[in-house]
Design a protein around this motif. Structure first.
Motif: not given
Ligand SMILES: [Zn+2]
Ligand SMILES: [Zn+2]
Lengths: 352, 172
Positions: B6, B9, B29
């Motif tokens: 992503c 995070r 994450c």
């Molecule tokens: Zn992530």
């Protein structure tokens, strides 16, 4: 009940003394995984087989050489309620994995809680030693001598080629996982941490958050451990970890000095604000608590806050975890209530 | 370090795989790991590390003598675990699995550890044979060194020690 004190006292005896480099290194831990010959690993064992393993391993406690490690109390996981298990996990005395294990899981814990021997975890036997500060070598020395005693009584699953055979391929060979818990606020503040952590993973080490695999690195606490267990000797593993940790310590120290010399006022403001919030807040979630405690710890280490011991901070780090909080106040709590009790506990602890 | 899935995070799961001596690292994450169906230890059961591991086991390289796929019937005679089960859960069922799956383990260990052979501690009883072999290797090395240094008295003592150990091994 033998296990009561293990769950009621927040600070393990071993945590009370500082140990080497204790301003930056919180603790050192060594774990070795062993299995018995000709028995299925715990994952596939029947209840009876797991029971047999437990009995066989427990009988080794009677060896008089075990006395040098102090009284070892056997604790059956089946005798504990969920909350007690949680507290043992929060104190690192058992792994989350053992807490979830239903069949004949047990742990033998020494009086000072620096030695814990898990039975029927992912492997039949896991010997774990915890020390304050930077003492990986000392932890290994103790773990390997406990290992020798077990080996005198039981036949291990061992192969000339692959070494100690473990349930998970990531542990085969030495079965050794050595790790060091570090408090690295200055490297985080000066944004050098990513560079350093990625360098660490280049040399066969991994970095994890405070409560083991998968949890976040809260409160600037990082756990550095070896990833390779096959093809390196134990002493190579320990030395490699030690030398990398020493280098990180040097970086953290110089970052702290720089922060102090270049922005003493801002640093003082930051740690005193966090101290103030801990002293007066009415609601405190676990993430904020970890961050504020980290600031205050840094303040104490840098001499910006006095009249506060690192021990109290160690204690709070354990006590502000969900399991311990509920244990302490004897109520089951929703997460929101937890934040209130957490704040209350911190005020009480720091407020005198 | 940020999650490579992503990018937002912080990455909390770290894993290194080594393919043909080349390291690739995963940093993801918790949320992304969960999204991909990997449970996180300490939360509600399951082992992301094993799920990741089984991902590694899935693509045994074609260079392997037996081809890409493990034979359907490859299983451990001792505990009954099949190779395909092993590659799903990423865990052995018993120590004999190492024997039955041995042909396929080198690539896996190479990827996880970068090595395939143990060089560490040897248990005194079960591994006594190996201990003697290692001792012999050390003694032979030292013998060479002493001869090189022209320390013949020490060399002679070492030679006797080596002969004694060799006798022990052959009488086993
Ligand atoms: Zn992530
Ligand atoms: Zn098997």
């Amino acid at each position: 009940m033998a296990n009561r004190r293990f769950t009621e006292q927040p600070l393990s005896e071993w945590m009370r003394s500082g140990g080497k480099e204790s301003e930056i290194v919180i603790s050192s831990r060594v774990r070795i995984a062993r299995n018995l010959l000709n028995r299925p690993f715990p994952m596939l064992a029947t209840n009876q087989q797991s029971e047999d393993v437990l009995n066989q391993l427990e009988s080794v406690l009677a060896d008089e050489r075990m006395q040098q490690f102090g009284q070892l109390s056997p604790v059956l996981l089946a005798d504990l309620d969920e909350l007690d298990k949680k507290v043992l996990v929060e104190k690192h005395l058992i792994s989350p994995n053992l807490a979830n294990e239903s069949r004949s899981g047990a742990v033998f814990i020494s009086e000072d809680e620096s030695l814990s021997i898990m039975v029927n975890e992912e492997d039949h036997l896991r010997i774990q030693c915890l020390y304050p500060g930077l003492q990986v070598q000392e932890a290994w020395d103790k773990a390997t001598s406990v290992d020798d005693i077990f080996e005198a009584h039981v036949d291990y699953a061992f192969d000339d080629h692959r070494g100690f055979l473990t349930s998970c391929p990531t542990n085969v060979g030495t079965g050794l996982r050595a790790s060091v818990m570090m408090h690295l606020p200055a490297l985080v503040l000066t944004q050098q941490i990513n560079r350093i952590l990625s360098a660490v993973s280049q040399v066969g080490l991994t970095v994890r958050g405070i409560y083991g695999e998968g949890s976040e690195a809260t409160g600037n606490l990082f756990q550095i451990s070896n990833q390779i267990t096959l093809g390196q000797s134990e002493s190579e593993i320990i030395e490699n970890l030690y030398s990398v940790v020493m280098q990180i310590i040097e970086h953290e120290k110089s970052a702290r000095e720089r922060l102090l010399s270049e922005s003493r006022l801002r640093m003082t403001d930051r740690v005193m604000r966090s101290y103030g919030i801990l002293l007066y807040a009415a609601i405190m979630d676990s993430k904020e608590a970890a961050q504020r405690l980290s600031d205050v710890r840094l303040g104490v280490d840098l001499g910006l806050i006095d009249a506060l011991s690192v021990q109290v901070l160690n204690e709070l780090t354990v006590m502000t975890q969900p399991g311990f909080l509920q244990k302490k106040f004897q109520v089951s709590m929703s997460p929101g209530e937890r934040d209130m009790y957490r704040a209350k506990l911190i005020r009480e602890k720091l407020g005198k | 370090m940020h999650c490579q899935e992503c990018g937002k995070r912080p990455a909390t799961l770290h894993f290194t795989k080594i393919v043909n001596g080349e390291k690739t690292e995963f940093h993801i994450c918790e949320a992304c790991a969960r999204e991909k169906g990997e449970l996180i230890p300490g939360t509600s059961g399951g082992f992301s590390i094993h799920s990741l591991l089984s991902g590694l086991l899935d693509f045994t390289p074609g260079s392997h003598a037996q081809g890409n796929k493990a034979p359907e019937n490859l299983r451990c005679e001792e505990c009954g675990l099949t190779y395909s089960q092993f590659s799903k859960i990423g865990r052995f069922g018993c120590s004999s699995c190492y024997k039955y799956f041995n042909n396929r383990l080198d690539p896996l260990f190479k990827r996880v550890h970068g090595n395939t052979v143990h060089v560490g501690k040897v248990p005194k009883r079960v591994g006594s044979h190996l201990q003697i072999k290692r001792k012999l290797d050390d003694l032979r090395k030292e013998l060479q060194y002493r001869i090189h240094q022209e320390e013949f008295e020490e060399a002679a003592a070492l030679r006797d020690q080596i002969r004694e150990l060799e006798k022990n091994i052959s009488s086993e």
